[in-house]
Design a protein around this motif. Structure first.
Motif, mmCIF file in Angstrom:
data_model
loop_
_atom_site.group_PDB
_atom_site.id
_atom_site.type_symbol
_atom_site.label_atom_id
_atom_site.label_comp_id
_atom_site.label_asym_id
_atom_site.label_seq_id
_atom_site.Cartn_x
_atom_site.Cartn_y
_atom_site.Cartn_z
ATOM 1 N N MET A 1 0.809 -1.188 0.012
ATOM 2 C CA MET A 1 0.019 -0.176 -0.042
ATOM 3 C C MET A 1 0.839 1.137 -0.142
ATOM 4 N N ALA A 2 2.189 1.177 0.767
ATOM 5 C CA ALA A 2 2.863 2.532 1.075
ATOM 6 C C ALA A 2 3.618 2.712 -0.547
ATOM 7 N N HIS A 3 3.614 1.577 -1.319
ATOM 8 C CA HIS A 3 4.408 1.617 -2.631
ATOM 9 C C HIS A 3 3.351 2.397 -3.597
ATOM 10 N N ALA A 4 2.194 2.145 -3.385
ATOM 11 C CA ALA A 4 1.050 2.802 -4.344
ATOM 12 C C ALA A 4 1.056 4.352 -4.124
ATOM 13 N N PHE A 5 1.241 4.614 -2.890
ATOM 14 C CA PHE A 5 1.006 5.937 -2.268
ATOM 15 C C PHE A 5 2.261 6.955 -2.637
ATOM 16 N N SER A 6 3.358 6.013 -2.587
ATOM 17 C CA SER A 6 4.718 6.689 -3.274
ATOM 18 C C SER A 6 4.568 7.094 -4.726
ATOM 19 N N LYS A 7 4.066 6.232 -5.382
ATOM 20 C CA LYS A 7 3.867 6.279 -6.971
ATOM 21 C C LYS A 7 2.762 7.470 -6.976
ATOM 22 N N LEU A 8 1.827 7.382 -6.339
ATOM 23 C CA LEU A 8 0.906 8.397 -6.364
ATOM 24 C C LEU A 8 1.487 10.034 -6.082
ATOM 25 N N GLY A 9 2.141 9.847 -4.958
ATOM 26 C CA GLY A 9 2.982 11.263 -4.649
ATOM 27 C C GLY A 9 3.871 11.633 -5.789
ATOM 28 N N MET A 10 4.517 11.004 -6.423
ATOM 29 C CA MET A 10 5.707 10.986 -7.450
ATOM 30 C C MET A 10 4.571 11.565 -8.595
ATOM 31 N N ALA A 11 3.568 11.087 -8.938
ATOM 32 C CA ALA A 11 2.812 11.620 -10.189
ATOM 33 C C ALA A 11 2.054 12.764 -9.755
ATOM 34 N N ALA A 12 1.702 13.104 -8.598
ATOM 35 C CA ALA A 12 1.314 14.413 -8.219
ATOM 36 C C ALA A 12 2.307 15.581 -8.328
ATOM 37 N N ALA A 13 3.542 15.424 -7.872
ATOM 38 C CA ALA A 13 4.612 16.218 -7.999
ATOM 39 C C ALA A 13 4.859 16.349 -9.423
ATOM 40 N N LEU A 14 5.032 15.498 -10.424
ATOM 41 C CA LEU A 14 5.394 15.529 -11.705
ATOM 42 C C LEU A 14 4.049 16.367 -12.095
ATOM 43 N N GLY A 15 2.892 16.197 -12.060
ATOM 44 C CA GLY A 15 1.857 16.903 -12.682
ATOM 45 C C GLY A 15 2.035 18.527 -12.442
ATOM 46 N N THR A 16 2.142 18.737 -10.875
ATOM 47 C CA THR A 16 2.353 20.165 -10.526
ATOM 48 C C THR A 16 3.584 20.851 -11.169
ATOM 49 N N LEU A 17 4.640 20.025 -11.433
ATOM 50 C CA LEU A 17 5.646 20.648 -11.922
ATOM 51 C C LEU A 17 5.485 21.025 -13.642
ATOM 52 N N LEU A 18 4.667 19.885 -14.346
ATOM 53 C CA LEU A 18 4.094 20.371 -15.514
ATOM 54 C C LEU A 18 3.256 21.620 -15.695
ATOM 55 N N ILE A 19 2.546 21.709 -14.685
ATOM 56 C CA ILE A 19 1.378 22.732 -14.629
ATOM 57 C C ILE A 19 2.059 23.982 -14.535
ATOM 58 N N ALA A 20 3.168 24.121 -13.445
ATOM 59 C CA ALA A 20 3.791 25.167 -13.210
ATOM 60 C C ALA A 20 4.578 25.771 -14.354
ATOM 61 N N GLY A 21 5.469 24.863 -15.038
ATOM 62 C CA GLY A 21 6.045 25.120 -16.408
ATOM 63 C C GLY A 21 5.091 25.597 -17.463
ATOM 64 N N GLY A 22 4.186 25.263 -17.424
ATOM 65 C CA GLY A 22 3.261 25.523 -18.467
ATOM 66 C C GLY A 22 2.730 27.010 -18.449
ATOM 67 N N MET A 23 2.369 27.293 -17.104
ATOM 68 C CA MET A 23 2.108 28.568 -16.735
ATOM 69 C C MET A 23 2.931 29.792 -16.960
ATOM 70 N N ALA A 24 4.180 29.190 -16.511
ATOM 71 C CA ALA A 24 5.536 30.158 -16.661
ATOM 72 C C ALA A 24 5.635 30.529 -17.997
ATOM 73 N N GLY A 25 5.305 29.445 -18.982
ATOM 74 C CA GLY A 25 5.669 29.571 -20.417
ATOM 75 C C GLY A 25 4.673 30.243 -20.975
ATOM 76 N N CYS A 26 3.410 30.376 -20.516
ATOM 77 C CA CYS A 26 2.421 31.222 -21.183
ATOM 78 C C CYS A 26 2.616 32.834 -20.778
ATOM 79 N N SER A 27 3.174 32.903 -19.798
ATOM 80 C CA SER A 27 3.417 34.483 -19.601
ATOM 81 C C SER A 27 4.490 34.936 -20.611
ATOM 82 N N SER A 28 5.218 34.295 -21.183
ATOM 83 C CA SER A 28 5.815 34.926 -22.097
ATOM 84 C C SER A 28 5.145 35.403 -23.484
ATOM 85 N N LEU A 29 3.814 34.856 -23.564
ATOM 86 C CA LEU A 29 2.872 35.311 -24.839
ATOM 87 C C LEU A 29 2.246 36.503 -24.415
#
Length: 85
Positions: A1-29
């Motif tokens: 069960m802990a392994h599943a939460f670890s993967k979920l946490g990694m996926a959430a962190a990656l998603g947050t980074l992608l959204i933050a990077g996308g928003m930062a890129g849009c500011s240049s437009l």
């Protein structure tokens, strides 16, 4: 069960980074930033500030800001040359 939460946490962190990077890129437009290299080239080809502003979707005032002293980093180009010369 802990392994599943670890993967979920990694996926959430990656998603947050992608959204933050996308928003930062849009500011240049946003339209409040004008590429002064484009303005310089267009001015050299004989176009007026009004024509350049219309072509790049900016205001004439923003285009006119590019006609000041050239900048290199945080210093003006004149300040980059030592005064000893």
């Amino acid at each position: 069960m802990a392994h599943a939460f670890s993967k979920l946490g990694m996926a959430a962190a990656l998603g947050t980074l992608l959204i933050a990077g996308g928003m930062a890129g849009c500011s240049s437009l946003s339209t409040d930033h004008v590429d002064c290299n484009v303005v310089k080239l267009q001015t050299e080809s004989g176009r007026s500030d009004a024509e350049i502003a219309s072509a790049i979707g900016a205001s004439v005032k923003d285009v006119a800001k590019c006609h000041g002293t050239e900048k290199s980093g945080n210093k003006t180009s004149d300040a980059a040359i030592p005064s000893d010369y």
